[in-house]
Design a protein around this motif. Structure first.
Motif, mmCIF file in Angstrom:
data_model
loop_
_atom_site.group_PDB
_atom_site.id
_atom_site.type_symbol
_atom_site.label_atom_id
_atom_site.label_comp_id
_atom_site.label_asym_id
_atom_site.label_seq_id
_atom_site.Cartn_x
_atom_site.Cartn_y
_atom_site.Cartn_z
ATOM 1 N N ALA A 180 0.836 -1.205 0.000
ATOM 2 C CA ALA A 180 0.000 0.000 0.000
ATOM 3 C C ALA A 180 0.864 1.246 0.000
ATOM 4 O O ALA A 180 1.726 1.414 0.869
ATOM 5 N N ASP A 181 0.641 2.095 -0.995
ATOM 6 C CA ASP A 181 1.159 3.458 -0.977
ATOM 7 C C ASP A 181 0.226 4.223 -0.047
ATOM 8 O O ASP A 181 -0.935 4.456 -0.374
ATOM 9 N N ALA A 182 0.745 4.608 1.121
ATOM 10 C CA ALA A 182 -0.112 5.190 2.164
ATOM 11 C C ALA A 182 0.206 6.653 2.437
ATOM 12 O O ALA A 182 -0.112 7.172 3.513
ATOM 13 N N ILE A 183 0.776 7.344 1.466
ATOM 14 C CA ILE A 183 1.175 8.732 1.695
ATOM 15 C C ILE A 183 -0.016 9.647 1.942
ATOM 16 O O ILE A 183 0.079 10.643 2.661
ATOM 17 N N HIS A 184 -1.187 9.316 1.363
ATOM 18 C CA HIS A 184 -2.385 10.120 1.601
ATOM 19 C C HIS A 184 -3.265 9.530 2.696
ATOM 20 O O HIS A 184 -4.407 9.957 2.867
ATOM 21 N N HIS A 185 -2.735 8.563 3.408
ATOM 22 C CA HIS A 185 -3.513 7.881 4.436
ATOM 23 C C HIS A 185 -2.937 8.147 5.827
ATOM 24 O O HIS A 185 -3.630 8.650 6.713
ATOM 25 N N ILE A 186 -1.657 7.804 5.993
ATOM 26 C CA ILE A 186 -1.042 7.886 7.319
ATOM 27 C C ILE A 186 -0.873 9.347 7.737
ATOM 28 O O ILE A 186 -0.302 10.150 7.012
ATOM 29 N N GLY A 187 -1.389 9.666 8.904
ATOM 30 C CA GLY A 187 -1.359 11.029 9.413
ATOM 31 C C GLY A 187 -2.623 11.807 9.123
ATOM 32 O O GLY A 187 -2.884 12.828 9.755
ATOM 33 N N ALA A 188 -3.408 11.306 8.161
ATOM 34 C CA ALA A 188 -4.636 12.004 7.772
ATOM 35 C C ALA A 188 -5.883 11.255 8.215
ATOM 36 O O ALA A 188 -6.877 11.856 8.632
ATOM 37 N N THR A 189 -5.846 9.934 8.107
ATOM 38 C CA THR A 189 -6.973 9.062 8.424
ATOM 39 C C THR A 189 -6.401 7.860 9.172
ATOM 40 O O THR A 189 -5.311 7.394 8.833
ATOM 41 N N PRO A 190 -7.094 7.340 10.179
ATOM 42 C CA PRO A 190 -6.520 6.240 10.971
ATOM 43 C C PRO A 190 -6.011 5.088 10.109
ATOM 44 O O PRO A 190 -6.670 4.662 9.166
ATOM 45 N N PHE A 191 -4.813 4.604 10.447
ATOM 46 C CA PHE A 191 -4.166 3.531 9.693
ATOM 47 C C PHE A 191 -3.486 2.608 10.695
ATOM 48 O O PHE A 191 -2.671 3.054 11.508
ATOM 49 N N ASP A 192 -3.815 1.309 10.622
ATOM 50 C CA ASP A 192 -3.310 0.332 11.581
ATOM 51 C C ASP A 192 -2.823 -0.888 10.803
ATOM 52 O O ASP A 192 -3.614 -1.591 10.175
ATOM 53 N N VAL A 193 -1.512 -1.128 10.828
ATOM 54 C CA VAL A 193 -0.970 -2.227 10.028
ATOM 55 C C VAL A 193 -1.443 -3.583 10.534
ATOM 56 O O VAL A 193 -1.594 -4.525 9.743
ATOM 57 N N LYS A 194 -1.684 -3.703 11.828
ATOM 58 C CA LYS A 194 -2.136 -4.984 12.370
ATOM 59 C C LYS A 194 -3.603 -5.231 12.032
ATOM 60 O O LYS A 194 -4.014 -6.346 11.699
ATOM 61 N N GLU A 195 -4.399 -4.195 12.109
ATOM 62 C CA GLU A 195 -5.826 -4.335 11.800
ATOM 63 C C GLU A 195 -6.049 -4.645 10.325
ATOM 64 O O GLU A 195 -6.888 -5.478 9.970
ATOM 65 N N THR A 196 -5.305 -3.992 9.452
ATOM 66 C CA THR A 196 -5.477 -4.226 8.015
ATOM 67 C C THR A 196 -4.771 -5.496 7.555
ATOM 68 O O THR A 196 -5.150 -6.080 6.543
ATOM 69 N N ASN A 197 -3.718 -5.897 8.283
ATOM 70 C CA ASN A 197 -2.899 -7.058 7.920
ATOM 71 C C ASN A 197 -2.139 -6.833 6.620
ATOM 72 O O ASN A 197 -1.808 -7.781 5.902
#
Length: 387
Positions: A180-197
């Motif tokens: 996942a390219d998460a540059i528009h996700h992390i810091g802006a909207t909740p992101f959890d690597v364990k929850e998403t797997n």
């Protein structure tokens, strides 16, 4: 932390800034942190910064933000560098692998997969439907011989957010890994690597992490490293080093010049050596700010802004390209030749937004408020009435 918006955290804007999706402004605290670091680099005797402690602390703050273990995160130069490193580590070209992606992935990644195709990698690109991706299309496209599923967890085009957990479930059933390219996700909207797997994700620091360019983070899920090929080598990856060349060393006549052991961590696979420590100094402040404010609170705060902007701009006849229910900071609207149609008017009104040939995009951050929405809507009205 006081309630949002946090206008005083940032320098006074001479415009209505709705362009954080391109480059997020750095805060006053970030500027102070950078200035302190530069003063330290000038060997100011009253300031003592341990760069190695700083490096470790920032890695820990980022790990906390995404609910990861610091040993699973490596510093990289940018989001795209992280994606390239994963592709190299998976050895897709030599394996003649198979990749499934979609057309809402970052447009700078299309060149990656276009070149992989030329080298024999099979690449399947799913088309969006009304600005969203149908997961049934992924179910049909992902097969047992798929190596990698590569997406932007939040699309730079319109802010569409993937159901990353479900996508990972689909991929993992077939033995495929997910980047996942998460540059528009992390810091802006909740992101959890364990929850998403999710297996891999990377994010640069100059957008929603609120620092400058030149640095990014790459996450690799625990247990995957030994199945990967090291894409490159460097001093940062070394866990133990013994030299047989310098004064005081045990020097022999054989070819045993260096003895070393590579670390079995994300850093041990993907980091090289030199990173911009001035950006780390900024990140120490900005990541602490995000954790203290909480990404959940930031997400909740902007929802009324998104709702009003979508409703009012749609009333003016601009078709919204962002799916209903999207909670990320980005909103995109269709507009023929937006650069020409809106450019001069927005500039005159001191509004900064992203303008493209067929659409425009706005982005809300912690300093925006309803006055910004009203100013944009009223300015767009003037364009429509002029037509």
């Amino acid at each position: 932390m006081k309630p949002l918006p946090h206008k005083s955290e940032f320098f006074p804007f001479n415009s209505t800034y709705l362009n954080s999706g391109v480059q997020h402004p750095v805060s006053k605290g970030c500027v102070e942190a950078a200035n302190e670091y530069l003063t330290y680099k000038g060997f100011h005797t009253d300031i003592n910064i341990d760069p190695f402690a700083l490096r470790k602390e920032v890695l820990g703050l980022y790990a906390e933000l995404i609910n990861a273990d610091p040993v699973d995160i490596a510093y990289v130069q940018s989001t795209t560098v992280g994606e390239n490193l994963i592709i190299q580590a998976l050895d897709l070209v030599n394996k003649k692998g198979r990749v499934v992606t979609d057309d809402l992935h970052y447009f700078g990644s299309y060149q990656i997969y276009g070149e992989l195709q030329k080298q024999g990698v099979e690449v399947i690109t799913i088309r969006n439907k009304d600005g969203a991706i149908d997961l049934d299309d992924y179910k049909r496209a992902i097969t047992d011989d798929t190596d990698l599923v590569a997406v932007s967890s939040v699309s730079t085009f319109n802010g569409y957010q993937h159901d990353l957990k479900t996508l990972c479930d689909i991929a993992h059933k077939h033995g495929a890994l997910v980047y996942a390219d998460a540059i528009h996700h992390i810091g802006a909207t909740p992101f959890d690597v364990k929850e998403t797997n999710v297996d891999f994700c990377s994010a640069g620091t100059f957008k929603w992490l609120m620092a400058d360019q030149g640095l990014g983070f790459l996450y690799v899920k625990q247990g995957l490293l030994k199945s990967l090929k090291r894409p490159w080598y460097g001093k940062r990856q070394v866990k133990n080093l013994v030299t047989h060349v310098f004064p005081g060393d045990d020097i022999t006549n054989d070819q045993n010049i260096y003895e070393y052991e590579l670390a079995e961590t994300a850093e041990g696979y993907f980091s090289i050596w030199s990173e911009p420590r001035i950006v780390m100094a900024q990140l120490k402040y900005s990541l602490s700010y995000l954790l203290e404010t909480s990404v959940e609170a930031i997400t909740e705060y902007r929802q009324p802004l998104l709702k009003k902007a979508r409703e009012e701009i749609t009333k003016l006849g601009f078709h919204c390209l962002t799916p209903e229910g999207t909670i990320t900071p980005l909103l995109a609207f269709e507009c023929e030749n937006a650069t020409k149609t809106l450019g001069a008017t927005l500039k005159k009104a001191n509004i900064q937004a992203s303008l493209y040939k067929g659409h425009f995009r706005i982005a809300f951050s912690v300093f925006n408020d309803m006055d910004d929405v009203d100013h944009l809507v009223n300015t767009l009205k003037s364009v429509r009435y002029a037509e």
